[in-house]
Structure formats: structure tokens, C-alpha cells
Design a protein around this motif. Structure first.
Motif: not given
Length: 228
Positions: A44-45, A49-56
């Protein structure tokens, strides 16, 4: 049912909210594709994936380019957009408000209190190779016990499900959280016959989708018990 490409979801099934999303998709037969994100491996980091969800964080839903995070929002989006049985998130305002009422309460009660038991009994000892902190665990169990009292008296009362006669998103979120301590071999409902009966009704309503989503959790329990 809405048409188009498959709904894509990014999940780790050791996560309680991810299991809720997986179960709803599976038992309502919404066409979907699951992308596994192993939190324990730090997937998730990653930059991707961070582009998809910056909240990770998981879960994440992608529906024809529309990206949505947070399990509560995802479940309600699926219920609103797709042609699934109305009982999941009723259209009648008072019945829908009951589901919303539980979900709002859930995030500061059922979720953190059940999760803390699993954290103290399973995750922290596995991560740091330490013994279970029994004092912290006892306090966590007392907090969870107070939450279970309220589940019985405020929500379940004398009705079959948390918000009435039919299963809703409220039951789905609650059961996934209350299953989590089973990863450490602890059934937090074992002395709660009313909640045991509720859990059995929920499992029956969800069918095989329930067992499939919890297979990872059961595997954690079995590996832990084999080492004891």
C-alpha cells in the motif's frame, strides 16, 4: 444493473472493511475484479498504489475511471449505483437513517474496540516478537464488552438484524469487525447468545461469500494455534 467495465477493487482480506466490500460484491453478484494489496508487505506504500490512493489505505474502488476510498463510501456507492436488493441500504428515509446511524457509531465503537483486541493479541506480538501485554488486553476487552452491551441493547434489541428484519450494510460491517479477534483464537461472542444468534443469521444470509472472505483470517488463526 449498471453496465460497463468490471468494478475494480483493491483489497487485503485481513482487513475487516475490505472483507465487507468483498462480501457485498460477491453475494450481490456485481461483476468485479479484485487486486490484492498485501499490507504486511507494504504494497500500500508503493508509488503506484499511492497514485491511486495518496492515503495509502485499502479498500479502494475504481469504477470506469471513478476512484473512491473509504469502505463506508464504497459500500453505499455500490448499493446506490447497482441493482442490488434494496434491503442492503433501504430507500425509505427512516430505514436508511437507521443504517447510517449504526455506521456512524460503528467507526468509534465496534471497529476500534474489536480491532484493538486483534492488534494486541496477534499483530503486535507477531511484529515485535513480544509477549501479549495482558494489562492492555484486559482493558481492551472491557472496552469491547461495553460496546457489545450497546450492540445488544441499542441496536439488536428484539429484532433479527441490527436495523430491523433484514440484513443491511450495518450487519455486514459489524460482523466483519467482530470476527477479527478470531484471528487470535478468541470468539468475543462466546458468552453472548443473543449476538451469537445474530451472527448465525448474518452468516446464513451471506452464504459462501462469508467463508470465502474470511479464509485469510481463519488461516492466521490456524497457523497461530499450530505454534502454541
Amino acid at each position: 444493473m449498471a453496465t460497463g467495465r468490471l468494478v475494480e477493487v483493491y483489497l487485503d482480506l485481513l482487513s475487516q472493511p475490505c472483507r465487507a466490500v468483498q462480501i457485498l460484491l460477491s453475494c450481490t453478484k456485481i461483476p468485479h475484479r479484485v487486486h490484492r494489496v498485501a499490507l504486511r508487505k507494504g504494497e500500500h506504500r508503493t508509488a503506484e498504489f499511492s497514485k491511486l490512493n495518496p492515503m495509502q489505505k485499502v479498500p479502494v474502488l475504481v469504477d470506469s475511471g471513478f476512484v473512491l476510498t473509504e469502505s463506508d463510501a464504497i459500500l453505499k456507492y455500490l448499493a446506490n449505483k447497482y441493482d442490488i436488493p434494496e434491503h442492503w441500504y433501504p430507500w425509505q428515509p427512516e430505514r436508511r437513517a437507521r443504517v447510517d446511524e449504526y455506521v456512524a457509531w460503528h467507526h468509534t465503537n465496534t471497529r476500534p474496540h474489536a480491532a484493538k483486541v486483534f492488534l494486541l493479541e496477534v499483530l503486535l506480538p507477531a511484529q515485535f516478537g513480544a509477549q501479549v501485554d495482558q494489562d492492555r488486553l484486559e482493558r481492551a476487552l472491557l472496552e469491547l464488552d461495553a460496546t457489545l452491551d450497546k450492540l445488544e441493547s441499542m441496536f439488536l434489541r428484539r429484532q433479527p438484524f441490527l436495523c430491523g428484519d433484514d440484513i443491511t450494510l450495518a450487519d455486514l460491517l459489524a460482523v466483519c469487525e467482530l470476527m477479527q479477534p478470531l484471528g487470535g483464537g478468541r470468539d468475543v461472542l462466546k458468552d453472548r447468545p443473543q449476538l451469537q444468534r445474530w451472527r448465525s443469521r448474518v452468516q446464513s444470509a451471506l452464504g459462501e461469500s462469508f467463508n470465502e472472505a474470511h479464509a485469510v483470517l481463519f488461516a492466521v488463526r490456524d497457523r497461530r494455534q499450530a505454534r502454541l
